[in-house]
Design a protein around this motif. Structure first.
Motif, short mmCIF file in Angstrom:
data_model
loop_
_atom_site.label_atom_id
_atom_site.label_comp_id
_atom_site.label_asym_id
_atom_site.label_seq_id
_atom_site.Cartn_x
_atom_site.Cartn_y
_atom_site.Cartn_z
N SER A 122 -41.99 -113.58 -6.65
CA SER A 122 -41.46 -113.05 -5.40
C SER A 122 -40.52 -114.05 -4.75
CB SER A 122 -42.61 -112.72 -4.44
OG SER A 122 -42.10 -112.42 -3.15
N THR A 123 -39.44 -113.55 -4.17
CA THR A 123 -38.53 -114.43 -3.43
C THR A 123 -39.23 -115.02 -2.21
OG1 THR A 123 -37.64 -112.55 -2.19
CG2 THR A 123 -36.44 -113.22 -4.18
N THR A 138 -31.81 -112.17 -9.27
CA THR A 138 -32.81 -111.53 -8.43
C THR A 138 -32.87 -110.04 -8.75
OG1 THR A 138 -32.38 -113.12 -6.66
CG2 THR A 138 -33.52 -111.08 -6.03
N ARG A 190 -33.94 -106.71 -7.29
CA ARG A 190 -34.25 -106.17 -5.97
C ARG A 190 -35.40 -105.16 -6.04
NH1 ARG A 190 -30.20 -103.20 -3.82
NH2 ARG A 190 -29.57 -102.64 -5.91
N GLU A 226 -38.39 -105.17 -7.12
CA GLU A 226 -39.07 -105.00 -8.41
C GLU A 226 -40.58 -105.17 -8.34
OE1 GLU A 226 -38.23 -106.44 -12.88
OE2 GLU A 226 -38.80 -108.04 -11.49
N ASP A 272 -38.42 -108.45 -3.57
CA ASP A 272 -37.40 -108.85 -4.51
C ASP A 272 -38.01 -109.97 -5.36
OD1 ASP A 272 -35.73 -107.11 -3.19
OD2 ASP A 272 -34.54 -108.68 -2.22
#
Length: 129
Positions: free
Chosen positions: A81-82, A101, A103, A105, A114
């Protein structure tokens, strides 16, 4: 967890506890192995008391080396995860470059995330941690 023996025998996944003399520190696994494509996806986690001690970075480096040298894989992938910068530092510290990245997902308990993607190729320079 009950699925691991079947995945191991089918050669589609494998998981290991990360330990030291105090006990279990975390886990690292090959969530998806595709031997025909020489590809696998890596996932890892570390218990709170073991965080900040490069446990995941060392485990990821060891699994990377084993996957290339013993399994003969060509490509390893991982996503996080971002919202998890610590996991990004683990991947980068083990020599896994970011690839982009994806988006929306990853579905987590707090909603869609993301996901950063990282990968290593057998041909990438070896990183010492």
């Amino acid at each position: 967890m009950d699925d691991w023996p079947r995945r191991w025998h089918a050669e589609t996944g494998a998981g290991w506890a990360v330990t030291d003399h105090t006990g279990v520190l975390g886990q690292i696994n090959l969530r998806r192995i595709v031997l025909a494509d020489a590809l696998a996806e890596v996932a890892y986690w570390v218990l709170p008391h073991a965080r900040g001690h490069r446990v995941a970075t060392r485990a990821l480096t060891a699994l990377t080396t084993w996957s290339f040298d013993v399994l003969g894989l060509h490509r390893l992938e991982l996503s996080h995860s971002t919202a998890n910068p610590a996991s990004c530092r683990v991947a980068q510290g083990a020599g896994w470059p970011a690839e982009g990245t994806a988006r929306g997902e990853g579905h987590h308990t707090d909603g869609w995330h993301d996901m950063h993607r990282h990968a290593r190729l057998r041909t990438d320079p070896v990183t010492r941690t």
